[in-house]
Scaffold this motif. Structure first.
Motif, mmCIF file in Angstrom:
data_model
loop_
_atom_site.group_PDB
_atom_site.id
_atom_site.type_symbol
_atom_site.label_atom_id
_atom_site.label_comp_id
_atom_site.label_asym_id
_atom_site.label_seq_id
_atom_site.Cartn_x
_atom_site.Cartn_y
_atom_site.Cartn_z
ATOM 1 N N ARG A 59 0.801 -1.220 0.000
ATOM 2 C CA ARG A 59 0.000 0.000 0.000
ATOM 3 C C ARG A 59 0.842 1.282 0.000
ATOM 4 O O ARG A 59 0.364 2.341 -0.378
ATOM 5 C CB ARG A 59 -0.916 0.001 1.224
ATOM 6 C CG ARG A 59 -1.832 1.189 1.264
ATOM 7 C CD ARG A 59 -2.863 1.100 2.352
ATOM 8 N NE ARG A 59 -3.619 2.342 2.434
ATOM 9 C CZ ARG A 59 -4.276 2.746 3.471
ATOM 10 N NH1 ARG A 59 -4.320 1.998 4.562
ATOM 11 N NH2 ARG A 59 -4.913 3.891 3.462
ATOM 12 N N TRP A 60 2.092 1.174 0.446
ATOM 13 C CA TRP A 60 2.918 2.365 0.656
ATOM 14 C C TRP A 60 4.230 2.286 -0.114
ATOM 15 O O TRP A 60 4.811 1.216 -0.264
ATOM 16 C CB TRP A 60 3.234 2.525 2.148
ATOM 17 C CG TRP A 60 2.033 2.480 3.004
ATOM 18 C CD1 TRP A 60 1.597 1.416 3.739
ATOM 19 C CD2 TRP A 60 1.072 3.516 3.200
ATOM 20 N NE1 TRP A 60 0.431 1.735 4.386
ATOM 21 C CE2 TRP A 60 0.083 3.029 4.075
ATOM 22 C CE3 TRP A 60 0.955 4.817 2.727
ATOM 23 C CZ2 TRP A 60 -1.000 3.784 4.489
ATOM 24 C CZ3 TRP A 60 -0.131 5.578 3.135
ATOM 25 C CH2 TRP A 60 -1.087 5.071 4.004
ATOM 26 N N GLU A 85 1.336 6.987 -0.163
ATOM 27 C CA GLU A 85 0.381 5.935 -0.507
ATOM 28 C C GLU A 85 0.371 5.729 -2.014
ATOM 29 O O GLU A 85 0.496 6.683 -2.784
ATOM 30 C CB GLU A 85 -1.015 6.307 -0.021
ATOM 31 C CG GLU A 85 -2.020 5.194 -0.173
ATOM 32 C CD GLU A 85 -3.341 5.482 0.510
ATOM 33 O OE1 GLU A 85 -4.112 4.534 0.680
ATOM 34 O OE2 GLU A 85 -3.591 6.645 0.869
#
Length: 195
Positions: A59-60, A85
């Motif tokens: 996600r990051w 993100e």
């Protein structure tokens, strides 16, 4: 004899962009001042490594040596770690807009105490960075700042959580608890305090 260039620099951002930084140093543009520092030490790099390996990559994007653009400021800091993100910034470019970041991390060095705790604190708050984590190996603490408010040099964070090394730091913005048990420390030193 060395010639001195006495021309007035009217566009410090352009000058900074063209600046050639010697190997082993890093340069940042902080509120119109160009600040150059020696590269980080081993303890600093290990702390960043321990933080980086805990951030979920699905996600990051946790990246190092990434310059940040602070809206309304003559500043282009280079935090020790920038977390964005997926989809918040797709580039290209050398500068990531501060509002596109989720978390910025700075590890304190002897020369960066004032910069990390004061200048960058207000700068990142002014840039609306949701969370700013200061990791201080001299004091063996992590200071998590959230809820940015204000503008310019008066900007600050409304929430501050100080956690000792060895205890987890709740990084709610990333949905994790940061394990700090492997963070190393450095010997304390006398910090200059203004009257």
């Amino acid at each position: 004899m060395t010639a001195v260039d006495d021309r007035l620099i009217t566009d410090v951002a352009k000058f900074f962009e063209d600046l050639v930084v010697p190997e082993g140093f890093k340069a940042e543009l902080l509120r119109g001042d160009i600040v150059m520092m020696a590269g980080p030490d081993w303890v600093h790099n290990l702390i960043i490594l321990h933080v980086l390996k805990q951030i979920p990559l699905d996600r990051w994007y946790p990246v190092q040596t990434q310059d940040i653009a602070i809206p309304g400021e003559t500043s282009e800091p280079q935090p020790d770690l920038v977390v964005v993100e997926h989809g918040a910034f797709d580039g290209p470019g050398r500068l990531v807009p501060a509002p596109a970041t989720t978390l910025l991390v700075e590890v304190v060095s002897k020369n960066s105490v004032h910069t990390d705790y004061e200048i960058k604190r207000s700068m990142y708050a002014a840039g609306r960075v949701p969370a700013y984590l200061i990791i201080d190996p001299f004091e063996a603490v992590c200071v998590l700042l959230t809820k940015p408010t204000g503008r310019g040099e008066e900007a600050d964070y409304d929430m501050e959580l100080t956690t000792a090394f060895g205890l987890p730091v709740p990084l709610d913005v990333l949905g994790i608890k940061l394990d700090t048990t492997e963070f190393r420390t450095l010997p304390k030193f006398k910090r200059y305090r203004r009257p």
